[in-house]
Write a protein that holds these residues in place. Structure first.
Motif, PDB file in Angstrom:
ATOM      1  N   ASP A   1      34.064  42.992  39.748  1.00 18.54           N
ATOM      2  CA  ASP A   1      34.018  41.925  38.754  1.00 18.54           C
ATOM      3  C   ASP A   1      34.783  42.341  37.493  1.00 18.54           C
ATOM      4  OD1 ASP A   1      32.961  39.393  37.640  1.00 18.54           O
ATOM      5  OD2 ASP A   1      31.759  40.712  36.377  1.00 18.54           O
ATOM      6  N   ARG A   2      34.544  43.549  37.035  1.00 22.46           N
ATOM      7  CA  ARG A   2      35.177  44.043  35.815  1.00 22.46           C
ATOM      8  C   ARG A   2      36.699  44.134  35.974  1.00 22.46           C
ATOM      9  NH1 ARG A   2      32.727  49.391  34.973  1.00 22.46           N
ATOM     10  NH2 ARG A   2      30.854  48.097  34.895  1.00 22.46           N
ATOM     11  N   ARG A   3      37.132  44.622  37.131  1.00 23.55           N
ATOM     12  CA  ARG A   3      38.582  44.798  37.361  1.00 23.55           C
ATOM     13  C   ARG A   3      39.284  43.453  37.495  1.00 23.55           C
ATOM     14  NH1 ARG A   3      43.128  45.012  36.925  1.00 23.55           N
ATOM     15  NH2 ARG A   3      44.641  46.306  38.045  1.00 23.55           N
ATOM     16  N   GLU A   4      38.676  42.509  38.191  1.00 20.42           N
ATOM     17  CA  GLU A   4      39.291  41.196  38.358  1.00 20.42           C
ATOM     18  C   GLU A   4      39.414  40.472  37.013  1.00 20.42           C
ATOM     19  OE1 GLU A   4      38.112  40.014  42.937  1.00 20.42           O
ATOM     20  OE2 GLU A   4      36.818  39.326  41.308  1.00 20.42           O
ATOM     21  N   LYS A   5      38.383  40.556  36.210  1.00 23.04           N
ATOM     22  CA  LYS A   5      38.435  39.904  34.899  1.00 23.04           C
ATOM     23  C   LYS A   5      39.496  40.539  34.015  1.00 23.04           C
ATOM     24  CE  LYS A   5      33.693  38.127  34.850  1.00 23.04           C
ATOM     25  NZ  LYS A   5      32.325  38.307  34.332  1.00 23.04           N
ATOM     26  N   ALA A   6      39.627  41.856  34.084  1.00 24.55           N
ATOM     27  CA  ALA A   6      40.659  42.539  33.299  1.00 24.55           C
ATOM     28  C   ALA A   6      42.054  42.104  33.739  1.00 24.55           C
ATOM     29  CB  ALA A   6      40.511  44.053  33.436  1.00 24.55           C
ATOM     30  N   ALA A   7      42.247  41.932  35.053  1.00 27.00           N
ATOM     31  CA  ALA A   7      43.547  41.507  35.568  1.00 27.00           C
ATOM     32  C   ALA A   7      43.921  40.124  35.040  1.00 27.00           C
ATOM     33  CB  ALA A   7      43.532  41.503  37.090  1.00 27.00           C
ATOM     34  N   VAL A   8      42.952  39.210  35.013  1.00 24.72           N
ATOM     35  CA  VAL A   8      43.212  37.853  34.517  1.00 24.72           C
ATOM     36  C   VAL A   8      43.496  37.879  33.025  1.00 24.72           C
ATOM     37  CG1 VAL A   8      42.161  35.586  34.150  1.00 24.72           C
ATOM     38  CG2 VAL A   8      41.911  36.727  36.347  1.00 24.72           C
ATOM     39  N   LEU A   9      42.686  38.588  32.259  1.00 27.77           N
ATOM     40  CA  LEU A   9      42.892  38.658  30.810  1.00 27.77           C
ATOM     41  C   LEU A   9      44.246  39.275  30.470  1.00 27.77           C
ATOM     42  CD1 LEU A   9      39.348  39.797  29.582  1.00 27.77           C
ATOM     43  CD2 LEU A   9      40.390  37.542  29.297  1.00 27.77           C
ATOM     44  N   ASP A  10      44.599  40.362  31.151  1.00 26.04           N
ATOM     45  CA  ASP A  10      45.868  41.037  30.870  1.00 26.04           C
ATOM     46  C   ASP A  10      47.058  40.123  31.145  1.00 26.04           C
ATOM     47  OD1 ASP A  10      44.489  43.298  30.159  1.00 26.04           O
ATOM     48  OD2 ASP A  10      44.865  44.366  32.038  1.00 26.04           O
TER      49      ASP A  10
END
Length: 235
Positions: A29-38
């Motif tokens: 969850d944390r990695r996917e959200k970071a990918a979208v935000l970045d």
């Protein structure tokens, strides 16, 4: 779309986040959200559509960052979970949930700055047609992820209730060319399959994730990564 009946069941929606994003799934969850935000930054005041928004993990996050977001999903049960999250959040932007078909988006051309489609392409029967429709309503950017053919994902793919479509990098490159999209960036991650992380406690998943990230620093590992995060622009 694969697994459409399974996906729309009330009990699946109620258990969806707990089964996928608790325990070691928190790391996913944390990695996917970071990918979208970045990919999307800066987010404030950006007009965003999320396709297959599910329980609103990304839609609520993006609205919280100040974007004006529409989350679209075919499952009324999933949307109900998303609306519940939105009610519990103090959102800086605006957020609307809409039930609809990603193959026939109810929006005019160039209506959004960004279209996001996470956890979607592995279920798409006709990925080119879906991508064309997303491109039609986006005036700037499309962000999506794919599960990769030459990865550990293939080991347990057969066990998924709805099946799953896996992609090679060359297949995605062809899709982008056919839909007139320009690749800005692609990030590859998770040598170990998602299913492993979800099945173990976070205390055990964290050191595995550290090892995964360490090996992922080597360029050759990109070809074995389970997932790719694609950031593209409309030409």
């Amino acid at each position: 779309m694969k697994g459409q009946e399974w996906y729309q069941a009330d009990d699946i929606a109620e258990e969806y986040d707990d089964k996928r994003f608790s325990r070691g799934g928190q790391l996913i969850d944390r990695r996917e959200k970071a990918a979208v935000l970045d990919a999307i930054m800066p987010i404030e005041d950006r007009k965003i559509l999320e396709i297959a928004c599910g329980t609103g993990r990304f839609t609520v996050m993006l609205a919280d960052q100040g974007a004006d977001v529409v989350g679209l999903d075919i499952s009324a049960a999933m949307l109900q979970q998303g609306r519940r999250k939105a009610r519990d959040a103090d959102l800086a932007g605006t957020l609307d949930f809409l039930r609809g078909d990603a193959g026939r988006l109810p929006f005019p051309d160039d209506h959004f700055d960004t279209v996001v489609a996470m956890r979607f392409f592995h279920l798409a029967d006709d990925p080119e047609a879906f991508l064309q429709e997303m491109r039609r309503v986006s005036r700037d950017q499309i962000v999506f992820d794919t599960f990769n053919r030459f990865s550990t994902r293939s080991v347990y793919n057969w066990a998924l209730p709805m099946g799953s479509r896996l992609y090679s990098k060359s297949e995605v490159a062809v899709l982008l060319a056919k839909t007139d999209l320009t690749l800005v960036d692609v990030e590859d991650d998770f040598l170990l399959p998602y299913g492993l992380y979800r099945s173990i406690p976070n205390a055990l998943a964290s050191p595995l994730r550290a090892l995964d990230e360490g090996i992922g620093e080597f360029s050759l590992s990109d070809h074995l990564a389970s997932v790719s995060y694609w950031n593209t622009r409309v030409r």
